[in-house]
Design a protein around this motif. Structure first.
Motif, mmCIF file in Angstrom:
data_model
loop_
_atom_site.group_PDB
_atom_site.id
_atom_site.type_symbol
_atom_site.label_atom_id
_atom_site.label_comp_id
_atom_site.label_asym_id
_atom_site.label_seq_id
_atom_site.Cartn_x
_atom_site.Cartn_y
_atom_site.Cartn_z
ATOM 1 N N UNK A 65 56.539 7.557 23.723
ATOM 2 C CA UNK A 65 57.892 7.280 24.197
ATOM 3 C C UNK A 65 58.499 6.276 23.231
ATOM 4 N N UNK A 66 59.604 6.688 22.594
ATOM 5 C CA UNK A 66 60.352 5.797 21.714
ATOM 6 C C UNK A 66 61.499 5.239 22.542
ATOM 7 N N UNK A 67 61.465 3.953 22.779
ATOM 8 C CA UNK A 67 62.505 3.300 23.574
ATOM 9 C C UNK A 67 63.502 2.707 22.594
ATOM 10 N N UNK A 68 64.775 3.057 22.760
ATOM 11 C CA UNK A 68 65.779 2.582 21.811
ATOM 12 C C UNK A 68 66.888 1.826 22.536
ATOM 13 N N UNK A 85 59.001 0.499 20.855
ATOM 14 C CA UNK A 85 60.327 -0.006 21.176
ATOM 15 C C UNK A 85 61.043 -0.345 19.874
ATOM 16 N N UNK A 86 62.165 0.305 19.667
ATOM 17 C CA UNK A 86 62.994 0.067 18.493
ATOM 18 C C UNK A 86 64.305 -0.527 18.984
ATOM 19 N N UNK A 87 64.578 -1.738 18.543
ATOM 20 C CA UNK A 87 65.740 -2.450 19.041
ATOM 21 C C UNK A 87 66.584 -2.952 17.882
ATOM 22 N N UNK A 88 67.802 -3.301 18.172
ATOM 23 C CA UNK A 88 68.720 -3.827 17.174
ATOM 24 C C UNK A 88 69.009 -5.277 17.537
ATOM 25 N N UNK A 89 68.907 -6.151 16.561
ATOM 26 C CA UNK A 89 69.143 -7.565 16.824
ATOM 27 C C UNK A 89 69.695 -8.271 15.604
ATOM 28 N N UNK A 110 67.022 6.506 14.946
ATOM 29 C CA UNK A 110 66.246 7.493 15.709
ATOM 30 C C UNK A 110 65.685 8.547 14.760
ATOM 31 N N UNK A 111 66.477 8.983 13.795
ATOM 32 C CA UNK A 111 66.022 9.980 12.826
ATOM 33 C C UNK A 111 64.761 9.501 12.100
ATOM 34 N N UNK A 112 64.744 8.240 11.712
ATOM 35 C CA UNK A 112 63.605 7.679 10.971
ATOM 36 C C UNK A 112 62.337 7.637 11.806
ATOM 37 N N UNK A 113 62.456 7.392 13.085
ATOM 38 C CA UNK A 113 61.275 7.105 13.892
ATOM 39 C C UNK A 113 60.814 8.259 14.781
ATOM 40 N N UNK A 114 61.727 9.091 15.233
ATOM 41 C CA UNK A 114 61.364 10.142 16.189
ATOM 42 C C UNK A 114 60.629 11.289 15.508
ATOM 43 N N UNK A 142 63.806 7.354 24.922
ATOM 44 C CA UNK A 142 64.413 6.717 26.090
ATOM 45 C C UNK A 142 65.533 5.811 25.607
ATOM 46 N N UNK A 143 66.754 6.120 26.023
ATOM 47 C CA UNK A 143 67.941 5.422 25.534
ATOM 48 C C UNK A 143 68.597 4.675 26.680
ATOM 49 N N UNK A 144 69.166 3.531 26.354
ATOM 50 C CA UNK A 144 69.859 2.715 27.339
ATOM 51 C C UNK A 144 71.104 2.122 26.695
ATOM 52 N N UNK A 145 72.197 2.116 27.415
ATOM 53 C CA UNK A 145 73.410 1.348 27.123
ATOM 54 C C UNK A 145 74.176 1.670 25.847
ATOM 55 N N UNK A 146 74.391 2.908 25.545
ATOM 56 C CA UNK A 146 75.204 3.228 24.382
ATOM 57 C C UNK A 146 76.406 4.056 24.763
ATOM 58 N N UNK A 147 77.445 3.993 23.932
ATOM 59 C CA UNK A 147 78.658 4.768 24.152
ATOM 60 C C UNK A 147 78.418 6.256 23.959
ATOM 61 N N UNK A 148 79.395 7.050 24.307
ATOM 62 C CA UNK A 148 79.224 8.497 24.326
ATOM 63 C C UNK A 148 78.992 9.083 22.939
ATOM 64 N N UNK A 149 79.612 8.531 21.903
ATOM 65 C CA UNK A 149 79.408 9.067 20.552
ATOM 66 C C UNK A 149 77.969 8.823 20.108
ATOM 67 N N UNK A 150 77.489 7.605 20.308
ATOM 68 C CA UNK A 150 76.114 7.273 19.928
ATOM 69 C C UNK A 150 75.118 8.117 20.706
#
Length: 192
Positions: free
Chosen positions: A3-6, A36-40, A80-84, A91-99
């Motif tokens: 499970x890749x959590x983004x 878990x792949x996150x942006x910070x 996601x392309x790099x890791x999936x 598993x995605x959380x909290x992004x706008x419709x385009x993303x």
């Protein structure tokens, strides 16, 4: 299976991070790896409680909120392309419709399944006052009618959110209800 959590702040975070820890703990005996792949703001990599995580730094493109929805969408899809890979669950959380749409497309190309954790009413007209009501209504309609047609599943924290997803998801998409009864904190046990 992996499970890749983004998009979830990790190893420290708020409510979603706590829920993620509970999800991991609940299915830890199922031979499922979590990444878990996150942006910070700063790059970071490590292992906590057997979960591999990576934080990718992001530079601000412009100082407006609109960049979160549109200008960063290719950045998130690229991550996601790099890791999936085939048979992953994204598993995605909290992004706008385009993303979310771009992540779904990448998932289809890579042979992955895309699952959304729905913990609030998407683009609620009564929600954030950061955007005018008409824009919230447009974003809500686009979110429910475009990327929700491509998701493979949804984790919902309330029955009303589950019913909402069932109205807009594709026929083969699965939903699971995991009600949130209280806010809890499950602290990390090891840092590596």
């Amino acid at each position: 299976m992996r499970v890749v959590v983004y998009g979830v702040p990790f190893p420290e975070g708020m409510a979603m991070t706590s829920r993620l820890r509970f999800y991991i703990k609940a299915i830890s005996n199922r031979n499922i790896d979590f990444y878990v792949l996150s942006v910070g703001t700063e790059a970071q990599k490590g292992i906590i409680d057997g979960v591999h995580y990576q934080i990718i730094p992001r530079k601000k493109i412009i100082q407006k909120h609109i960049d979160l929805y549109y200008l960063y969408a290719p950045f998130h899809a690229y991550n996601i392309w790099r890791i999936a890979s085939k048979n992953d669950i994204i598993l995605v959380n909290r992004y706008g419709w385009v993303t979310l749409l771009l992540i779904c497309i990448v998932g289809k190309i890579k042979g992955s399944k895309t699952v959304v954790e729905l913990n609030e009413n998407p683009c609620s007209p009564g929600g954030s006052k950061m955007f005018p009501k008409w824009l919230r209504l447009v974003n809500r309609s686009l979110t429910l009618n475009i990327p929700f047609r491509f998701i493979d599943g949804a984790i919902c924290i309330s029955r009303s959110l589950e019913e909402l997803v069932k109205k807009y998801k594709k026929g083969s998409a699965k939903t699971v209800l995991i009600p949130i009864l209280c806010e809890s904190y499950l602290p990390p046990t090891s840092i590596g």
